[in-house]
Enzyme design. Structure first.
Site, PDB file in Angstrom:
ATOM      1  N   ILE A 180       0.542  -9.961  -6.198  1.00 44.37           N
ATOM      2  CA  ILE A 180       0.733 -10.271  -7.612  1.00 44.37           C
ATOM      3  C   ILE A 180       1.478  -9.131  -8.310  1.00 44.37           C
ATOM      4  O   ILE A 180       1.588  -9.104  -9.522  1.00 44.37           O
ATOM      5  CB  ILE A 180      -0.642 -10.488  -8.299  1.00 44.37           C
ATOM      6  CG1 ILE A 180      -1.548  -9.253  -8.089  1.00 44.37           C
ATOM      7  CG2 ILE A 180      -1.329 -11.728  -7.763  1.00 44.37           C
ATOM      8  CD1 ILE A 180      -2.874  -9.332  -8.810  1.00 44.37           C
ATOM      9  N   SER A 212      -4.130  -9.595   6.449  1.00 41.80           N
ATOM     10  CA  SER A 212      -5.136  -9.692   7.511  1.00 41.80           C
ATOM     11  C   SER A 212      -5.477 -11.167   7.760  1.00 41.80           C
ATOM     12  O   SER A 212      -6.330 -11.485   8.569  1.00 41.80           O
ATOM     13  CB  SER A 212      -6.380  -8.884   7.145  1.00 41.80           C
ATOM     14  OG  SER A 212      -6.754  -9.183   5.817  1.00 41.80           O
ATOM     15  N   CYS A 228      -2.945 -22.809 -25.044  1.00 41.51           N
ATOM     16  CA  CYS A 228      -1.618 -23.248 -25.518  1.00 41.51           C
ATOM     17  C   CYS A 228      -0.482 -22.787 -24.604  1.00 41.51           C
ATOM     18  O   CYS A 228       0.655 -23.220 -24.766  1.00 41.51           O
ATOM     19  CB  CYS A 228      -1.372 -22.789 -26.950  1.00 41.51           C
ATOM     20  SG  CYS A 228      -0.992 -21.035 -27.134  1.00 41.51           S
ATOM     21  N   HIS A 231      -0.500 -16.336  -5.404  1.00 39.29           N
ATOM     22  CA  HIS A 231      -1.628 -15.928  -6.242  1.00 39.29           C
ATOM     23  C   HIS A 231      -1.206 -15.558  -7.660  1.00 39.29           C
ATOM     24  O   HIS A 231      -1.936 -14.880  -8.368  1.00 39.29           O
ATOM     25  CB  HIS A 231      -2.391 -14.767  -5.587  1.00 39.29           C
ATOM     26  CG  HIS A 231      -3.031 -15.151  -4.276  1.00 39.29           C
ATOM     27  ND1 HIS A 231      -3.496 -14.223  -3.359  1.00 39.29           N
ATOM     28  CD2 HIS A 231      -3.279 -16.360  -3.729  1.00 39.29           C
ATOM     29  CE1 HIS A 231      -3.988 -14.867  -2.305  1.00 39.29           C
ATOM     30  NE2 HIS A 231      -3.868 -16.156  -2.506  1.00 39.29           N
ATOM     31  N   ASN A 251       1.112  -5.831  10.948  1.00 29.96           N
ATOM     32  CA  ASN A 251      -0.088  -5.536  10.153  1.00 29.96           C
ATOM     33  C   ASN A 251      -0.887  -4.418  10.819  1.00 29.96           C
ATOM     34  O   ASN A 251      -0.997  -4.373  12.033  1.00 29.96           O
ATOM     35  CB  ASN A 251      -0.958  -6.800  10.031  1.00 29.96           C
ATOM     36  CG  ASN A 251      -2.036  -6.654   8.962  1.00 29.96           C
ATOM     37  OD1 ASN A 251      -1.733  -6.249   7.839  1.00 29.96           O
ATOM     38  ND2 ASN A 251      -3.275  -6.935   9.311  1.00 29.96           N
ATOM     39  N   THR A 305       0.837  -1.214   0.000  1.00 27.64           N
ATOM     40  CA  THR A 305       0.000   0.000   0.000  1.00 27.64           C
ATOM     41  C   THR A 305       0.868   1.260   0.000  1.00 27.64           C
ATOM     42  O   THR A 305       0.521   2.250  -0.629  1.00 27.64           O
ATOM     43  CB  THR A 305      -0.991   0.025   1.190  1.00 27.64           C
ATOM     44  OG1 THR A 305      -0.290  -0.337   2.372  1.00 27.64           O
ATOM     45  CG2 THR A 305      -2.133  -0.944   0.981  1.00 27.64           C
ATOM     46  N   GLN A 342       1.307 -13.224  -1.081  1.00 29.26           N
ATOM     47  CA  GLN A 342      -0.037 -13.288  -1.660  1.00 29.26           C
ATOM     48  C   GLN A 342      -0.156 -12.237  -2.760  1.00 29.26           C
ATOM     49  O   GLN A 342      -1.174 -12.153  -3.425  1.00 29.26           O
ATOM     50  CB  GLN A 342      -1.086 -12.985  -0.594  1.00 29.26           C
ATOM     51  CG  GLN A 342      -1.167 -13.984   0.549  1.00 29.26           C
ATOM     52  CD  GLN A 342      -2.134 -13.513   1.626  1.00 29.26           C
ATOM     53  OE1 GLN A 342      -1.828 -12.624   2.412  1.00 29.26           O
ATOM     54  NE2 GLN A 342      -3.311 -14.091   1.658  1.00 29.26           N
ATOM     55  N   PHE A 374      -7.275  -4.666  -1.928  1.00 34.45           N
ATOM     56  CA  PHE A 374      -8.605  -4.821  -2.520  1.00 34.45           C
ATOM     57  C   PHE A 374      -9.724  -4.600  -1.508  1.00 34.45           C
ATOM     58  O   PHE A 374     -10.879  -4.491  -1.863  1.00 34.45           O
ATOM     59  CB  PHE A 374      -8.748  -6.148  -3.273  1.00 34.45           C
ATOM     60  CG  PHE A 374      -8.850  -7.377  -2.426  1.00 34.45           C
ATOM     61  CD1 PHE A 374     -10.106  -7.864  -2.079  1.00 34.45           C
ATOM     62  CD2 PHE A 374      -7.730  -8.047  -1.994  1.00 34.45           C
ATOM     63  CE1 PHE A 374     -10.217  -9.015  -1.313  1.00 34.45           C
ATOM     64  CE2 PHE A 374      -7.838  -9.191  -1.232  1.00 34.45           C
ATOM     65  CZ  PHE A 374      -9.086  -9.677  -0.882  1.00 34.45           C
ATOM     66  N   CYS A 404      -3.414 -19.369 -31.108  1.00 39.77           N
ATOM     67  CA  CYS A 404      -4.461 -20.388 -31.206  1.00 39.77           C
ATOM     68  C   CYS A 404      -5.878 -19.837 -31.073  1.00 39.77           C
ATOM     69  O   CYS A 404      -6.847 -20.587 -31.206  1.00 39.77           O
ATOM     70  CB  CYS A 404      -4.231 -21.491 -30.171  1.00 39.77           C
ATOM     71  SG  CYS A 404      -4.733 -21.048 -28.503  1.00 39.77           S
TER      72      CYS A 404
END
Ligand code: ZN
Length: 264
Positions: free
Chosen positions: A106, A197, A133, A122, A221, A31, A104, A38, A158
């Site tokens: 991406i 979390s 393919c 993830h 956290n 962040t 976690q 999210f 493809c």
């Protein structure tokens, strides 16, 4: 010694004494790099509904919705750079003190920050692939298509569906990655959890597995997690501030004889 300094000292001792240190990270570590969690209001996820993997496969309308969200997310991610917390973890790895980093996220920011041994539970937003393919593209190429108005890109080899190399809701986690992560967690003696979390399973089970195997847990956290009671030390302060303090304090014990300490 105030409460914060006391907790940092306690965490630094654990890190210094660890022989099998593992880190586990979630959205909260990114962040500060401008990537919205999210769950945070006003974030990309707030403006779009979640499209499941099944919908993605079966409906063009759902894919257009999904790719619009991704187009906005990619715009946001394009300018994101690693922050102090990412860099502190990379420092630990370079000093030979971190066995592996499980994330976690991406966003690829751990790798940008210098981390090498990263397990992405993830998947990654940095690439897209054909679901049939397997052809892959750097995400910039797909983003160019999205920006040009093609919101349902097809494989040029493809003709099948193209999707980012991430795990969508309703899509199963990569077995191999999850098993490797579990093995590292169960084999750890100290686990540093940063910015999750711990509500998304099975990823959230990683710290629990480490604890069950006898590891000490350090949690960093902003908000409470359901597993705080398992942790030896808990921080609500910012990840960058806390990690820099811990790595700094543990620092004197961090030279691994690999000639790293003359760099700092
Ligand atoms: Zn294809």
């Amino acid at each position: 010694m105030d409460d914060f300094t006391g907790r940092v000292a306690q965490a630094a001792d654990l890190v210094k004494g660890a022989t099998r240190l593992v880190a586990f990270t979630g959205a909260g570590i990114s962040t500060d790099s401008g990537i919205s969690d999210f769950r945070s209001p006003g974030g990309v996820w707030d403006r779009y509904r979640i499209v499941t993997f099944q919908e993605f496969l079966s409906s063009r309308e759902a894919r257009v919705e999904y790719w619009s969200m991704k187009r906005d997310l990619f715009r946001e991610m394009k300018h994101a750079v690693p922050n102090r917390a990412h860099r502190a973890l990379a420092d630990l790895e370079r000093a030979g003190r971190l066995r592996c980093l499980i994330t976690q996220n991406i966003d690829g920011l751990h790798q940008d920050g210098g981390s090498r041994e990263v397990i992405e539970l993830h998947g990654t937003n940095r690439k897209a692939h054909c679901l049939k393919c397997g052809k892959t593209w750097p995400i910039e190429e797909i983003q160019a298509l999205l920006e040009a108005g093609n919101l349902d890109p097809a494989c040029d080899a493809c003709g099948s569906l193209v999707k980012p190399a991430t795990i969508s809701f309703g899509q199963s986690m990569p077995e191999g990655e999850l098993m490797r992560a579990s093995r590292f967690a169960a084999g750890s003696d100290v686990l540093l959890m940063i910015g999750s979390s711990l509500q998304v399973e099975p990823a959230a089970s990683i710290p629990r597995e480490a604890h069950r195997a006898g590891a000490k847990l350090i949690f960093i956290n902003r908000t409470e997690t359901p597993w705080d009671h398992l942790a030896t030390v808990v921080f609500r302060e910012g990840a960058g501030e806390v990690l820099e303090a811990i790595v700094g304090m543990a620092g004197r014990g961090l030279s691994s004889g690999q000639g790293e300490d003359h760099h700092r």
